[in-house]
Design an enzyme around this catalytic site. Sequence first.
Site, PDB file in Angstrom:
ATOM      1  N   GLY A  53     112.467   4.245  94.792  1.00  0.00           N
ATOM      2  CA  GLY A  53     111.086   4.646  95.036  1.00  0.00           C
ATOM      3  C   GLY A  53     110.066   3.612  94.573  1.00  0.00           C
ATOM      4  CG  HIS A  54     105.909   4.698  94.903  1.00  0.00           C
ATOM      5  ND1 HIS A  54     104.766   5.184  95.472  1.00  0.00           N
ATOM      6  CD2 HIS A  54     106.392   5.695  94.146  1.00  0.00           C
ATOM      7  CE1 HIS A  54     104.572   6.410  95.082  1.00  0.00           C
ATOM      8  NE2 HIS A  54     105.528   6.752  94.270  1.00  0.00           N
ATOM      9  CG  ASN A  55     104.740   2.404  91.440  1.00  0.00           C
ATOM     10  OD1 ASN A  55     104.301   1.495  92.129  1.00  0.00           O
ATOM     11  ND2 ASN A  55     104.210   3.600  91.428  1.00  0.00           N
ATOM     12  CD  GLN A 113     102.367   4.409  98.036  1.00  0.00           C
ATOM     13  OE1 GLN A 113     103.176   4.006  97.189  1.00  0.00           O
ATOM     14  NE2 GLN A 113     101.564   5.441  97.794  1.00  0.00           N
TER      15      GLN A 113
END
Lengths: 340, 340, 340
Positions: free
Chosen positions: A241-243, A200
């Site tokens: 969460g990511h993004n 990540q």
Amino acid sequence: MQFQTTHTLAELAAYLQGTCLSGAQMVIQGVNTLKEASSTDITFLAQPQYVPLLAETHAAAVVVGANHADKCNQPIIIVPDPYIAFGQLMRLCAPDEPVLAGIHPSAVVAKTAVIAKTATIEAQAFIGEHVQIGEGVHIGPQVSIGAHSTIGAQTKLFAQVGIYHQVHIGERCIIHSGAVIGADGFGFANHKGNWIKIPQLAGVEIADDVEIGANTAIDRGVLTPTRIGRGVKIDNLVQIGHNVQVGDHTIITGCVAIAGSTTIGKHCAIGGGSCINGHIQITDGVQITAMSGVLASIDKPGVYSSGSPAIENAKWRKLMASYFRLPDILKRLRALEQDK
Amino acid sequence: MQFQTTHTLAELAAYLQGTCLSGAQMVIQGVNTLKEASSTDITFLAQPQYVPLLAETHAAAVVVGANHADKCNQPIIIVPDPYIAFGQLMRLCAPDEPVLAGIHPSAVVAKTAVIAKTATIEAQAFIGEHVQIGEGVHIGPQVSIGAHSTIGAQTKLFAQVGIYHQVHIGERCIIHSGAVIGADGFGFANHKGNWIKIPQLAGVEIADDVEIGANTAIDRGVLTPTRIGRGVKIDNLVQIGHNVQVGDHTIITGCVAIAGSTTIGKHCAIGGGSCINGHIQITDGVQITAMSGVLASIDKPGVYSSGSPAIENAKWRKLMASYFRLPDILKRLRALEQDK
Amino acid sequence: MQFQTTHTLAELAAYLQGTCLSGAQMVIQGVNTLKEASSTDITFLAQPQYVPLLAETHAAAVVVGANHADKCNQPIIIVPDPYIAFGQLMRLCAPDEPVLAGIHPSAVVAKTAVIAKTATIEAQAFIGEHVQIGEGVHIGPQVSIGAHSTIGAQTKLFAQVGIYHQVHIGERCIIHSGAVIGADGFGFANHKGNWIKIPQLAGVEIADDVEIGANTAIDRGVLTPTRIGRGVKIDNLVQIGHNVQVGDHTIITGCVAIAGSTTIGKHCAIGGGSCINGHIQITDGVQITAMSGVLASIDKPGVYSSGSPAIENAKWRKLMASYFRLPDILKRLRALEQDK
């Protein structure tokens, strides 16, 4: 709540940019709710359901909107938004924060970090390599900031905030204790039953005027940064969460979970305990009521809900019994209709 | 995302153990998604729904499975699993971590602790009595590790992780900031209305290759340790109660709560926001969709769900009104059937 | 679990204030469950469903209530509440905590703070201005305590607890790592789409004998403090909003969210993952089962529930399809009834 110093009603009216019709020289010592105000307090009417309390309050004066002005027996200050005025009055109760500025000797600051002269770094903080800290920033005790991160001017990080590397935080933000910004997103590929980590590598970008609550986690992006828009307010124990992309001026209440790669629009409100699926789009102006599960994209503004409110357990058990028979109920109903 | 250095397509194919049919000498500078890749990037096709993007992508080359090889106009690398290959390509973008090794002078390390020579203890970390830290371990700033705990080789604890006493963590684990491992389980006996604490004396055992997310809490056991199996991946803000056993290679998404003394099998997947009752058994290979409430044991592999997806509030109110009449609906239906 | 030293059955009976009918001189080395006890252990029967295990246990002796005394073949100790007795036996397994007392040289303590002589301040703790720490208090490593806060006698804060300013904690409390007490409540007024912060100026008051779990957040009040009553037990990852009042001896399980300005009565039990709306009143003696959404006030003691238990995904999809047709089902049913 007592003011730091007393104020006349006229002074308060001027401060609130409101209109005072009588009692201008009255001395006010503090602010409180309709119910709890004493005879030296000013109070406020922010919601219509509290109109009956106007007759009972002990307050010396009331802040009201023009529409309720005739319902008060006390001296009043008329303002466009009494709740905002309440916030302004609360500011008169807050002590001035001590101007510390400088780096506590117990802090550990990397040599390559750039700390503005008016910034404060409190005890036992850790500032990593190439970090940039803006003017007037306040870094609380035991905060950790990873390499190459930047903190914009006038932002305040309370004790024990954890900022990973490559996280960029705007100006005038407030981040509460235990919040973790920039941990790895939850990305794994399955290889014959084993989970292989996907690195990540993108960071997090947080715009200006954002507030983030205690123990909230905002993960870093995979290829592009996770982004939190200007003026967004996030409560405690929220998972982002990511993004994920959160639009400007959206408000997210406690214990919400937003799964990876989802986009939330501007001026949305996400109720407490809700879960939002990954890889979906929520358009601007959407309100999600508390404890909702949002599985699919929402492309029209409006109020959305799911779940079912708590009822007595005995009733709930009965309800559940018939709930599990719903497909059967539908089938039997169809049969009856055909028999007619 | 840029690679740390450029690579030819042939080099990438060799690295991915894939097959490159053409363009072997093409120079690739980075990796990105089909949508965002530039003409110097390689991209990948991991999900069939993105096949249409193959025609639009600007990427110089594509990593694909053999089944989609004929759909690409660009040079390709054929691999068995393009998503795993993507993870491998991302590793080429990550900078080498600086080899620190050694103990920062601001760390506090008990005299009885045993720290391997190649381990790194960063600033302001606290290492308690009789702790053992393995080779290549990386302890981030402001981490706390309680007495008699052990950290296996190559494991990384990010800043501010909290490890209680008697917690044993395997090799190659990753634990993110704010995670708390080994706090007391929630065990109380009621004595005439007062809650009496049951001492929680067993620790936590975490096997190899486990990843644990930010602000997750894993409680210590009462009589026997709480156990997390090999290769388990746990997201942020997850709660795992005392005595819980999680089987190998299970994946637990954000904001899940698992109550005490429950056993989860191997290769399970628990969706975000789900709650799992205490004292139950979930067999191997069970998938729980997001926001489910699991009240009873599950003894067959498969996909399990509960809850109801969010809909427009007006429709939801109507649905709730009839939902509460479900037992009445069932009764009236029975009456009609008898009348026939 | 082994005792710190061995005890005869007679000694254990005296310690538990129970009755031992035989085997008084038997030497017992530890305590364990019916299933896991060895021939040198004592065990206990706390729940009727485990009666069948009495015939199988390897334990040397059993702690039972008078009602099950005749079902044991082993020597027994009869007590009023075997589960409480189990807790007492567990205390015999716990090592005495080392008496540290004093302030670790790496701690940073403000000059105006008052620390009792018998208090322990561990490494890298931060104690702010005018803080008062009572006798026998144990402050773990890397704890932060803000200005003007007070910690009552014999209270223990584990590593990395975060206490804001003006937070008052009673005696004999236990607070686990990562808990944040006193962060700003989530209060904003909307001004033309922008969120304006309402200062949160009141603190938090936590009474005696309270336990608070890892990574739990309890926000400070706006005008009056958030209050947690005597003997309340709060699990991990719980969110308690500003101005909330929790009555004495209430128990709150993991991942519960209680929105602002809500009052919870005494002797309530809130199940894991539940969300409680803001500005409502829950009376004394209310039990909320896990994952419930409580939207409205509850004025009668009893058990309340909502949600629906997880079932196989295929069945759930079918159920959902008919669930969304509920208003239609009701309408069709009415039509059939009128046709009769």
